[in-house]
Every structure is written in structure tokens, then in C-alpha cells.
Scaffold this motif. Sequence first.
Motif, short mmCIF file in Angstrom:
data_model
loop_
_atom_site.label_atom_id
_atom_site.label_comp_id
_atom_site.label_asym_id
_atom_site.label_seq_id
_atom_site.Cartn_x
_atom_site.Cartn_y
_atom_site.Cartn_z
N ILE A 150 0.85 -1.01 0.12
CA ILE A 150 -0.10 -0.43 0.24
C ILE A 150 0.54 0.98 0.26
CG2 ILE A 150 -1.61 1.27 1.33
CD1 ILE A 150 -3.09 -1.07 2.05
N ALA A 151 1.56 1.08 1.28
CA ALA A 151 2.70 2.25 0.38
C ALA A 151 2.83 2.79 -0.60
CB ALA A 151 3.87 2.05 1.62
N PHE A 152 3.77 1.52 -0.99
CA PHE A 152 4.82 1.94 -1.48
C PHE A 152 3.48 2.41 -3.08
CE2 PHE A 152 6.84 -1.46 -5.21
CZ PHE A 152 7.47 -0.13 -6.33
N ALA A 153 2.58 1.34 -3.64
CA ALA A 153 1.85 2.27 -4.53
C ALA A 153 1.33 3.63 -4.05
CB ALA A 153 0.26 0.94 -4.11
N HIS A 154 0.91 3.72 -3.14
CA HIS A 154 0.77 5.46 -2.67
C HIS A 154 1.81 6.35 -2.98
CE1 HIS A 154 -1.31 8.67 -0.02
NE2 HIS A 154 0.23 8.55 -0.19
N ASN A 155 3.21 5.85 -3.04
CA ASN A 155 3.98 7.15 -3.36
C ASN A 155 4.03 6.94 -4.18
OD1 ASN A 155 4.30 7.74 -0.55
ND2 ASN A 155 6.06 6.26 -0.02
N ALA A 156 4.25 5.86 -4.89
CA ALA A 156 4.79 5.20 -6.16
C ALA A 156 3.68 6.40 -7.07
CB ALA A 156 4.36 5.16 -6.70
N ARG A 157 1.70 6.45 -6.77
CA ARG A 157 1.20 6.92 -7.38
C ARG A 157 0.98 8.91 -7.18
NH1 ARG A 157 -2.13 3.87 -5.60
NH2 ARG A 157 -2.58 5.54 -4.04
N LEU A 158 1.99 9.14 -5.97
CA LEU A 158 2.56 10.63 -5.83
C LEU A 158 3.29 11.41 -7.05
CD1 LEU A 158 2.05 11.25 -1.72
CD2 LEU A 158 0.84 12.53 -3.80
N ALA A 159 3.81 10.23 -6.85
CA ALA A 159 5.67 10.63 -7.93
C ALA A 159 4.95 10.68 -8.89
CB ALA A 159 6.39 9.51 -7.72
N GLY A 160 4.04 10.33 -9.50
CA GLY A 160 3.08 10.54 -10.87
C GLY A 160 3.33 9.51 -11.91
N TYR A 161 3.08 8.74 -10.76
CA TYR A 161 2.79 7.06 -12.39
C TYR A 161 1.28 6.37 -11.95
CZ TYR A 161 7.20 8.17 -13.36
OH TYR A 161 8.51 9.12 -13.92
N ILE A 254 12.96 2.21 -4.42
CA ILE A 254 12.62 2.00 -5.27
C ILE A 254 11.60 3.18 -5.79
CG2 ILE A 254 10.75 1.27 -7.19
CD1 ILE A 254 11.44 -1.54 -5.34
N VAL A 255 10.73 4.02 -4.82
CA VAL A 255 9.83 5.10 -5.51
C VAL A 255 11.01 6.30 -5.51
CG1 VAL A 255 8.37 5.99 -4.43
CG2 VAL A 255 7.88 4.04 -4.00
N ALA A 256 11.94 6.30 -4.57
CA ALA A 256 12.79 7.26 -4.75
C ALA A 256 13.62 7.49 -6.11
CB ALA A 256 13.79 7.00 -3.77
N GLU A 257 14.09 6.13 -6.48
CA GLU A 257 14.63 5.28 -7.98
C GLU A 257 13.28 6.14 -8.59
OE1 GLU A 257 17.74 5.44 -9.43
OE2 GLU A 257 18.38 4.48 -7.52
N LEU A 258 12.57 5.79 -9.01
CA LEU A 258 11.14 6.49 -9.56
C LEU A 258 11.21 7.75 -10.14
CD1 LEU A 258 9.33 5.45 -11.40
CD2 LEU A 258 7.38 5.67 -9.49
N ALA A 259 11.05 8.30 -8.88
CA ALA A 259 11.21 10.42 -7.96
C ALA A 259 11.87 10.57 -9.31
CB ALA A 259 10.32 10.57 -7.41
N ALA A 260 13.39 10.43 -9.59
CA ALA A 260 14.63 10.68 -9.86
C ALA A 260 14.50 9.98 -11.72
CB ALA A 260 15.44 9.94 -9.60
N VAL A 261 13.17 9.38 -12.07
CA VAL A 261 13.38 9.22 -13.64
C VAL A 261 12.69 10.42 -14.32
CG1 VAL A 261 12.23 7.87 -15.88
CG2 VAL A 261 12.64 6.85 -13.56
#
Length: 291
Positions: A150-161, A254-261
Amino acid sequence: MAETDDGFEAWLRERLPERGLRPKSAAVLEVLVSQPRRASFGSTAELAQLAGVNVATVTRTAQALGFAGWPALQQELRARYMSSLSAPQVAEEHRGVGSPGSASLRRDLDSLALLQRRFDDELIREVARAIAGARRTLVIADGSYAAVGIAFAHNARLAGYDVHAATAGTSEVANMTARLTSDDVLVAISFWRLYESTVVAANEAKQREARVFAITDAASPGLAAAAEQVLMVPAEGVTFFASLTAGMALAQAIVAELAAVDPARTSESIEAAEAMWSRFELLHRRPAGKP
């Protein structure tokens, strides 16, 4: 788990090099197969004594089986051994801890240190890039470790995905899995004992040519066969439940790397979310002039 468990032995023997092992390393393997509990918790010196070899041979055996060294092999041995036990049996394994709270903190600190030592930047980036390039990502988790998903998906959505979490064993998992295509990604998160629905979803996703990644503490054949990459994290706790600390830390990485893409995309998404939080008055605000 019986000390001669066929699945456990098959997993070890499948990792044998084509030319097999030298006699002394073969002796180490037999100890692993016949005494999984002692191998899971004992020191390198103890295992060497049981096998009648020196410590260096134990290390070389672990490397021959495809691990960086004995600590890496022992982590998976222990995870597999613990996954074979029921919750009461797991609790019994850890009975007698003087201060359970302190022991839990120490165990989590040790797990984080182990995760950091084995941290693979390129593998983390690969998962992040896959999610960034996907049409949508489905994250499957269940039990207490659903919190990681849940935390993974929530933060990844905030990152724009477009990332969504689903609890294994529900119709939602079946429905969302049915919609997966080669443009999508599935991330399966499971520690201790696997849920059958997680394995089924991962294999269905692979058949639909979606990219599949697994975050787990033991590379179960049923899950590993479906996954493009298996990200291993220590998850042993000090009582009847698995620890989520290292798994959560890896998800955050993983989300930190995702935000940097695509920083611009992430910034735009966060700003839009912040504006909507204000519009819906989601966050508590202290009255003006109050400390």
C-alpha cells in the motif's frame, strides 16, 4: 519442517554447478540438507565442524551454489526454514529472548545493515524504469506485508505513475490481473509464507507478457519462475510475525529512484496532489496565532 524435506533439498540441488561439487563441499551440502535448522542459525565455524571441513570450504560451497558467501546463503536458508513453520512454531523458535522489544529493534537494524551491504543500485533502477515505462503497475501483497504494498503504490502514484495495490486472495486481484498486458508491470510482495493467489497472479502476468518483479525473503520456485527479477530482503522477526522494516525500506528506495526518472513529472504530480489536499481540506491546520 522435517530435516529431510524434499522441496528444500530439491532447491539446493538445483543450484549445483554442472560439474558438481568437490567432496568437501559435498559434505557441506549434506549438512545443509540434513540439518536445515542448525544450518539456518549456526555460525560458519559450527557448520564447518559439522561437515568436517574448514571455514573457507563453507564459504566456497556457498559461492559454488551461486551466493556471494555464507551470510547470503544462510539468509535464504533461514527464510526458507522459517517459511515452513506455523506461527506458533516461529514463536517457539524465538522463545527466551530477554527483552523482546530491544531484540526486535536490533534485528531490524541488522536487517537494514544487511540490505544496505547487498543493495544493487542497477537492479533498483531497473524496477523503477520498468514502472516508469509501464501503462500501469499492479502491486500485490497480503497479510501484514500488505502495508508495504500500500505504501509503495501510494508513494509511486504521488510520483506521477499509475500504480495500484491489491490484496492477494481477493476478486480485485483476479480482476486487475485479467487486465494486464505487455505494457504493464506486476510487483509481487511476499514474506515468510506465500499466498497461492500471489503466485497465480505472477504467473498469469508473465503469460500475458507483463514484466514481473518479486520482493521477498526467499526465492520460492513458484514465484521466482514468473519473475524477471527477484529482490531479496531479510524479513525475520523475533516473534511469530515477519519484520516489514527491510521490505519497506526497499520499497521506499524503488520509489526514490522512480521519482528521479522524470523529476518534472514527479514535481507536477506532487504539486497537483498538494493543491487537491488543500481543496478537500484533508490536513489539520492549527488556528492562526496558536503555537
